[in-house]
Design a protein around this motif. Structure first.
Motif, short mmCIF file in Angstrom:
data_model
loop_
_atom_site.label_atom_id
_atom_site.label_comp_id
_atom_site.label_asym_id
_atom_site.label_seq_id
_atom_site.Cartn_x
_atom_site.Cartn_y
_atom_site.Cartn_z
N GLN A 128 0.83 -1.21 0.00
CA GLN A 128 0.00 0.00 0.00
C GLN A 128 0.87 1.25 0.00
OE1 GLN A 128 -2.89 -2.28 3.07
NE2 GLN A 128 -3.33 -0.12 2.88
N VAL A 129 1.96 1.21 0.74
CA VAL A 129 2.89 2.35 0.76
C VAL A 129 3.47 2.57 -0.64
CG1 VAL A 129 5.06 3.24 1.70
CG2 VAL A 129 3.46 1.99 3.19
N PHE A 130 3.91 1.49 -1.26
CA PHE A 130 4.53 1.61 -2.59
C PHE A 130 3.52 2.05 -3.64
CE2 PHE A 130 7.77 -1.75 -1.08
CZ PHE A 130 8.59 -0.76 -0.57
N ARG A 131 2.29 1.55 -3.56
CA ARG A 131 1.27 1.97 -4.52
C ARG A 131 0.99 3.46 -4.38
NH1 ARG A 131 -2.83 -0.21 -2.45
NH2 ARG A 131 -4.28 0.68 -3.96
N SER A 132 0.93 3.96 -3.14
CA SER A 132 0.63 5.38 -2.94
C SER A 132 1.74 6.26 -3.49
CB SER A 132 0.42 5.67 -1.45
OG SER A 132 1.64 5.56 -0.73
N LEU A 133 2.97 5.71 -3.57
CA LEU A 133 4.12 6.45 -4.11
C LEU A 133 4.32 6.18 -5.60
CD1 LEU A 133 6.64 5.69 -1.21
CD2 LEU A 133 5.61 7.92 -1.71
N ASN A 134 3.44 5.34 -6.17
CA ASN A 134 3.57 4.91 -7.57
C ASN A 134 4.90 4.19 -7.81
OD1 ASN A 134 1.47 4.92 -9.36
ND2 ASN A 134 1.82 7.00 -10.11
N VAL A 135 5.30 3.38 -6.86
CA VAL A 135 6.52 2.58 -6.96
C VAL A 135 6.15 1.20 -7.49
CG1 VAL A 135 8.32 1.41 -5.62
CG2 VAL A 135 7.75 3.81 -5.15
N ASP A 136 6.81 0.78 -8.56
CA ASP A 136 6.55 -0.52 -9.17
C ASP A 136 7.32 -1.61 -8.42
OD1 ASP A 136 6.20 -2.77 -10.70
OD2 ASP A 136 7.14 -1.96 -12.51
N PHE A 137 6.62 -2.32 -7.54
CA PHE A 137 7.22 -3.43 -6.80
C PHE A 137 6.92 -4.76 -7.48
CE2 PHE A 137 2.99 -2.65 -5.13
CZ PHE A 137 2.42 -3.91 -5.06
N VAL A 138 6.16 -4.72 -8.58
CA VAL A 138 5.78 -5.95 -9.29
C VAL A 138 6.84 -6.34 -10.31
CG1 VAL A 138 4.08 -7.01 -10.82
CG2 VAL A 138 3.32 -5.57 -8.94
N THR A 139 7.03 -5.51 -11.32
CA THR A 139 7.98 -5.85 -12.38
C THR A 139 9.39 -5.31 -12.10
OG1 THR A 139 7.57 -3.89 -13.76
CG2 THR A 139 6.08 -5.75 -14.03
N GLU A 140 9.50 -4.43 -11.08
CA GLU A 140 10.81 -3.89 -10.70
C GLU A 140 11.15 -4.27 -9.27
OE1 GLU A 140 12.87 -2.36 -12.67
OE2 GLU A 140 11.57 -2.09 -14.42
N GLY A 141 10.67 -5.44 -8.86
CA GLY A 141 10.82 -5.86 -7.47
C GLY A 141 12.23 -6.20 -7.05
N ASP A 142 13.14 -6.37 -8.01
CA ASP A 142 14.54 -6.66 -7.68
C ASP A 142 15.34 -5.40 -7.31
OD1 ASP A 142 14.69 -9.47 -7.85
OD2 ASP A 142 14.64 -9.37 -10.03
N ARG A 143 14.74 -4.23 -7.47
CA ARG A 143 15.44 -3.00 -7.06
C ARG A 143 15.50 -2.91 -5.54
NH1 ARG A 143 12.45 2.01 -9.38
NH2 ARG A 143 10.67 0.79 -8.65
N THR A 144 16.56 -2.32 -5.02
CA THR A 144 16.62 -2.04 -3.59
C THR A 144 15.74 -0.82 -3.28
OG1 THR A 144 18.51 -0.54 -3.76
CG2 THR A 144 18.98 -2.92 -3.43
N LEU A 145 15.41 -0.67 -2.02
CA LEU A 145 14.62 0.49 -1.61
C LEU A 145 15.40 1.78 -1.88
CD1 LEU A 145 11.98 1.38 -0.22
CD2 LEU A 145 13.22 1.31 1.95
#
Length: 233
Positions: A22-39
């Motif tokens: 929910q935090v990432f969605r609110s920031l428009n952060v792609d945790f699905v296809t870019e989930g290998d990125r570090t925070l």
């Protein structure tokens, strides 16, 4: 207790703390296809303040969604979980929600023309997801079960074009939802006293949450062993 740090991958954060999605969605952060990125890398690329997000993530509940920690499931169990948790509800919900969204877009066509664009994007998601689910249930999931249970090489070869196409579809759906969030100001109602826009935007947000979690499970858990083998061939 796990402490989230800036060097953890987005996908791992989401598995350890499901509410992080929910935090990432609110920031428009792609945790699905870019989930290998570090925070830390995501903070640079997506332009958010790392310290405050770390604080927020570390103060979220660590309880797994529905009391189920999917990260400990094997791939066949994940398939059953996805089918039981998401598929029937989405197939029932998406066409009905699109009809309501179209009505809302027409109602606000003059004052909020961006709703028309958002409705068109949601139609893309609706049609893509219907085909996505059909292909997975009829073709991909049976092949994945064969591959994971029996290391069946025939299934492995048959899966290659399917997985490539599904991963492309994931990218499309993530991008369309990102645009819808922007156009609707993260699903903020135009008028909190007007039932139609409150209902539609709440249901849109719920579907965003559910579909992103479904795609996250596929991208970063279900398909992972297959993708790792592909990368090492």
């Amino acid at each position: 207790m796990t402490t989230i740090n800036e060097n953890m991958k987005l996908k791992d954060i989401c598995f350890k703390i499901p509410q992080a999605t929910q935090v990432f969605r609110s920031l428009n952060v792609d945790f699905v296809t870019e989930g290998d990125r570090t925070l830390a890398r995501s903070a640079e690329e997506d332009d958010f303040e790392l310290t405050s997000v770390l604080y927020e993530l570390n103060n979220l509940s660590k309880e797994p969604k529905d009391g189920i920690d999917v990260s400990f499931m094997d791939q066949v169990s994940i398939i059953k979980y996805i089918e039981n948790k998401y598929y029937d509800d989405l197939l029932d919900e998406l066409p009905v929600l699109y009809d309501y969204f179209e009505k809302m877009a027409k109602k606000y066509k003059k004052d909020k023309p961006e709703f028309t664009q958002a409705a068109e994007l949601f139609y893309n998601i609706y049609r893509e997801m219907v085909v996505h689910i059909e292909v997975e249930q009829e073709d991909v999931y049976p092949l994945l079960k064969n591959y994971y249970e029996h290391d069946d090489q025939t299934s492995y070869e048959a899966l290659k074009p399917h997985i490539t196409r599904l991963l492309d579809e994931h990218k499309n759906i993530v991008n369309w939802f990102s645009q819808i969030r922007h156009l609707t100001n993260n699903y903020t109602p135009v008028d909190a006293n007007e039932p139609l826009n409150v209902f539609v935007l709440k249901r849109l947000e719920d579907n965003d949450k559910n579909i992103m979690m479904l795609l996250h499970l596929e991208n970063n858990l279900l398909f992972n062993p297959f993708r790792e083998k592909e990368a090492n061939v």
